[in-house]
Design a protein around this motif. Structure first.
Motif, PDB file in Angstrom:
ATOM      1  N   GLY A   1      23.824  -6.802  72.264  1.00  0.00           N
ATOM      2  CA  GLY A   1      23.789  -6.453  72.882  1.00  0.00           C
ATOM      3  C   GLY A   1      23.279  -4.900  72.355  1.00  0.00           C
ATOM      4  N   ALA A   2      24.421  -4.726  71.616  1.00  0.00           N
ATOM      5  CA  ALA A   2      24.702  -2.877  71.842  1.00  0.00           C
ATOM      6  C   ALA A   2      24.283  -3.126  70.794  1.00  0.00           C
ATOM      7  N   PRO A   3      23.752  -1.044  69.983  1.00  0.00           N
ATOM      8  CA  PRO A   3      22.743  -0.656  69.170  1.00  0.00           C
ATOM      9  C   PRO A   3      24.060  -0.088  67.834  1.00  0.00           C
ATOM     10  N   VAL A   4      23.156  -0.777  67.125  1.00  0.00           N
ATOM     11  CA  VAL A   4      23.672  -0.787  66.050  1.00  0.00           C
ATOM     12  C   VAL A   4      22.532  -0.589  64.723  1.00  0.00           C
ATOM     13  N   ARG A   5      23.389  -0.089  63.600  1.00  0.00           N
ATOM     14  CA  ARG A   5      21.852   0.399  62.893  1.00  0.00           C
ATOM     15  C   ARG A   5      21.941   0.235  61.446  1.00  0.00           C
ATOM     16  N   HIS A   6      21.431   0.084  60.537  1.00  0.00           N
ATOM     17  CA  HIS A   6      21.626  -0.158  58.776  1.00  0.00           C
ATOM     18  C   HIS A   6      22.332   0.107  58.499  1.00  0.00           C
ATOM     19  N   VAL A   7      22.740   1.457  58.846  1.00  0.00           N
ATOM     20  CA  VAL A   7      24.109   1.929  58.319  1.00  0.00           C
ATOM     21  C   VAL A   7      25.458   1.659  58.411  1.00  0.00           C
ATOM     22  N   ASP A   8      25.549   1.095  59.525  1.00  0.00           N
ATOM     23  CA  ASP A   8      26.874  -0.048  59.752  1.00  0.00           C
ATOM     24  C   ASP A   8      27.055  -0.855  59.047  1.00  0.00           C
ATOM     25  N   VAL A   9      26.056  -1.793  58.220  1.00  0.00           N
ATOM     26  CA  VAL A   9      25.573  -3.278  57.549  1.00  0.00           C
ATOM     27  C   VAL A   9      27.004  -2.821  56.318  1.00  0.00           C
ATOM     28  N   LEU A  10      26.973  -1.929  55.337  1.00  0.00           N
ATOM     29  CA  LEU A  10      27.857  -1.671  54.186  1.00  0.00           C
ATOM     30  C   LEU A  10      29.103  -1.918  54.493  1.00  0.00           C
ATOM     31  N   PRO A  11      29.306  -0.681  55.663  1.00  0.00           N
ATOM     32  CA  PRO A  11      31.270  -1.187  56.640  1.00  0.00           C
ATOM     33  C   PRO A  11      31.082  -3.170  56.702  1.00  0.00           C
ATOM     34  N   THR A  12      30.159  -3.174  57.245  1.00  0.00           N
ATOM     35  CA  THR A  12      30.780  -4.573  58.078  1.00  0.00           C
ATOM     36  C   THR A  12      30.884  -5.037  56.779  1.00  0.00           C
ATOM     37  N   VAL A  13      30.051  -5.972  56.018  1.00  0.00           N
ATOM     38  CA  VAL A  13      30.613  -6.305  54.398  1.00  0.00           C
ATOM     39  C   VAL A  13      31.622  -6.046  53.822  1.00  0.00           C
ATOM     40  N   LEU A  14      32.056  -5.231  53.621  1.00  0.00           N
ATOM     41  CA  LEU A  14      33.223  -4.708  52.863  1.00  0.00           C
ATOM     42  C   LEU A  14      34.952  -5.199  54.140  1.00  0.00           C
TER      43      LEU A  14
END
Ligand SMILES: [Zn+2]
Length: 729
Positions: A317-330
């Motif tokens: 439920g925490a707010p997340v963003r598109h800019v978080d996608v790349l760091p998460t994948v890496l």
């Protein structure tokens, strides 16, 4: 496969570099077990076993599949609560993965949003602010360049024009498949796209070629984008809600990709990330599609991470963003995250059930500002608060008011000031939306010619409430209606609405581009030139405006003027593809064949895999009577993209001229199969069959010709074909 999977798992285990929290929790549980000794209860033992068997959270052996579905509202999916949604594959992915309930994009249109996703940067950093007139900067790291550098095979499969490689997102991809069939020309009213199943098939073929290797596949589907025209059976099932029919069609298209991954479950070796570039307003707040506002219907997106060997199913439920996608994948792959990025890895949020999100997210909607001169929209999400910075500012509490119906600007002055300050800090890094970085020589020439009388900085004006998109949304609605009426064949109706828009709000370049296009469609090429000139005057640095103006000048028999208008743009190090094409066409019709071909070769160099450029090169050769080179160019176009109907049509023309009627007919049949509305091919095919005495075969093509041919341009041939069909003579 099994052996490989095991190796990967061991490798991940060896690293033992799971996040500190995981290591801690694992150590803590083991300590309890040791303390419990022989008195260990069954419950604790079971708990220990569950944890010991719990998979690691990182795995450098995973392949990555990034799926973006254009224009997909989060709440259009069953997984996000829509009753009656037919999205079984995405829903299963969400049920078996980690589903983010509050994910946001930073842009509400295609190219900038994909640039954010792939680079992990905010738009004011990578500089891509709209679909046209911007190019993603070469040399900026993306998921593709980073994964390729680390040994992943990389392939992209996109479904619509805004993501063509010419806009710069192809860097790092060994394969960037943007072959949209070339059947359709890109016009003010039509964005070339290909159907989801075709894109998915191409992606599967590539994945098959790299079985056993680590891959990064990027698959983009375009179905839900306006105009809504779902295929059967979804057209019938969603007759009153065609948008949702398109969403269902996109989901169905994904089945061949997702089914094997879902069935493999924990044994699968692929991390799937599924999201949308933006949503669709569907009439909320007066907006029909997307791009003007940034309310939740378009800014909120679905976001699903799926890797059952790493994560148990959960909802965050925490707010997340598109800019978080790349760091998460890496991070998931055990790769270092570049520290300068604004986003952060979501791994610990996934592990701790959604605590500790970064609540702030920047967003913008600048298209109306760049294309129509309206006030630019910037904003900031901060927890449940959402601030929209416009001449008439807006502040919402999304938790209490998810529909964004109560503007709290007056009620919560302190929050307003705080968010204003935070946004200003964020935007202090914004160099401004600079559409075209023309080189100084080009600018100088444009100034000398009087094209840049207002100066390039004319956008730095003060905006008032009159420029607020909230006051202008009916203009946007009318623009959608212009496109709808045009597609329904009501050109006069579309023209009337277009003129009404210009009357209400003069100075909108986009409206003049539409007007120019409509004038041409009804055969008034003189009127088209006048309207395109107006768009060009308003926006001389815009490649679309100047190239359309030049193309219409050429069509009006004023190719010399067209070539002159375009000359200043040729000094740039890398002139725009449309500008080069327009100049090539002008030179070709002036009979300056060598210069024309040289110009087309330059166009080819800017985007080597662009089949449309190759078709244009072939056409110049054909016009000049150089059949051998023409044939070569058309065949090269088909090598790049076998679905280019125009190349088949032209090869048919060559065959017919050389007396090979059967080959010509075969070519045209293929072209018609690819593009059933191309009236020129329909005419060629029908007339040739008729001449060959094959009347019955000719009839359906000639009937289709009558339906597709624009009366203003084809009046005489339409009359002839009508007579043939009526009298059989
Ligand atoms: Zn989009």
């Amino acid at each position: 496969m099994g052996r490989r999977g095991r190796q990967r798992r061991e490798h991940a285990g060896d690293r033992g570099t799971a996040p500190a929290a995981t290591a801690d929790s694992r150590g803590w549980r083991i300590a309890i077990v040791a303390l419990g000794g022989v008195a260990l209860s069954m419950a604790a033992f079971a708990g220990w076993r569950a944890l010991a068997g719990r998979p690691p959270h990182r795995d450098p052996g995973l392949s990555v599949l990034l799926i973006t579905i254009d224009t997909l509202r989060a709440d259009a999916l069953g997984a996000y609560g829509r009753a009656g949604a037919e999205t079984p594959w995405i829903d299963r992915l969400a049920a078996a993965g980690v589903r983010f309930e509050r994910a946001h994009a930073h842009n509400v249109i295609t190219l900038p949003s994909h640039a954010n996703l792939l680079s992990g940067q905010y738009p004011f950093r990578h500089g891509v602010r709209d679909n046209s007139g911007f190019r993603f900067p070469a040399g900026t790291p993306t998921l593709a360049t980073l994964l390729k550098a680390n040994g992943w095979r990389t392939g992209a499969f996109v479904s619509a024009f805004p993501l063509e490689s010419r806009f710069g997102l192809g860097a790092g991809f060994e394969v960037y498949d943007d072959h949209l069939g070339g059947a359709q020309e890109h016009t003010a009213f039509l964005v070339p796209e290909r159907r989801g199943p075709v894109t998915v098939e191409a992606a599967l073929r590539w994945l098959g070629e790299h079985r056993g290797e680590r891959t990064f596949g990027f698959v983009h589907l375009y179905e839900p984008h306006f105009p809504y025209d779902p295929p059967e059976p979804f057209a019938s099932r969603f007759r009153s809600e065609p948008y949702h029919g398109e969403v269902a069609a996109a989901d169905a298209a994904l089945e061949p990709l997702l089914r094997p991954l879902l069935e493999a479950g924990e044994h699968g070796g692929t991390l799937v990330v599924l999201t949308a570039d933006h949503g669709e307003a569907l009439g909320e707040h007066g907006e029909l599609t997307h791009g003007v506002f940034a309310y939740e219907g378009t800014l909120r997106v679905p976001l699903i991470f799926f890797a059952p060997r790493l994560w148990s199913p959960s909802t965050v439920g925490a707010p997340v963003r598109h800019v978080d996608v790349l760091p998460t994948v890496l991070d998931t792959l055990g790769l270092a995250v570049p520290p300068e990025l604004p986003g952060r890895s979501l791994l610990s949020i996934m592990e701790h059930g959604g605590q500790g999100g970064e609540p702030r997210s920047y967003f913008e909607a600048l298209s109306s500002s760049l294309n129509q001169g309206w006030a630019p929209l910037h904003g900031l999400l901060d927890g449940s608060l959402k601030y929209v910075d416009l001449p008439i500012p807006e502040l919402y509490d999304l938790e209490a008011d998810p529909g964004e119906t109560r503007n709290l600007v007056a009620a919560r002055g302190q929050d307003l000031e705080r968010l204003r300050g935070l946004l200003a800090t964020q935007l202090s890094q914004d160099p401004g939306a600079v559409r075209v970085k023309e080189d100084p020589a080009t600018l100088e020439k444009l100034h000398a010619l009087g094209y840049l009388a207002g100066g390039a900085a004319a956008t730095k004006q003060r905006y008032t409430a009159e420029d607020d998109p909230k006051r202008l949304i009916d203009v946007d609605t009318r623009t959608r209606d212009v496109i709808r009426l045009y597609r329904e064949g009501d050109i006069e109706g579309a023209l009337a609405l277009c003129r009404e828009n210009i009357r209400q709000r003069p100075g909108m370049p986009l409206a003049y581009l539409h007007l120019a296009y409509l004038e041409r469609a009804r055969g008034n090429i003189g009127g088209a030139v006048v309207a395109a000139h107006k768009a060009f005057e308003l926006r001389p640095l815009d490649a679309e405006s100047v190239s359309l103006y030049a193309v219409y000048l050429t069509e009006a028999g004023r190719a010399k003027e067209a070539a002159e208008v375009l000359a200043p743009y040729m000094t740039a190090a890398q002139p725009d593809l449309d500008v080069l094409t327009a100049r090539g066409m002008a030179l070709a019709s002036l009979g300056r064949r060598e210069e024309a071909l040289e110009t087309f070769q330059r166009a080819r160099a800017t985007d080597p895999a662009n089949a449309r450029v190759l078709v244009n090169i072939g056409t110049v050769y054909l016009m000049a009577g150089d059949v051998a080179h023409a044939r070569q160019a058309f065949e090269a176009a088909l090598d790049v993209d076998p679905g280019v109907a125009r190349a088949h049509n032209s090869l048919g023309v060559i065959a017919a001229r050389e007396g090979r009627t059967d080959e010509a007919i075969e070519r045209w049949r293929r072209a018609v199969a690819l593009d059933p509305r191309d009236y020129q091919t329909l005419f060629n095919l029908g007339v040739t069959l008729r001449k060959a005495g094959r009347e019955a075969e000719a009839r359906p093509y000639l009937e289709s010709y009558l339906k597709a041919a624009p009366p203003a341009l084809e009046g005489r041939d339409i009359a002839r074909v009508r007579t043939w069909l009526r009298t059989g003579d």
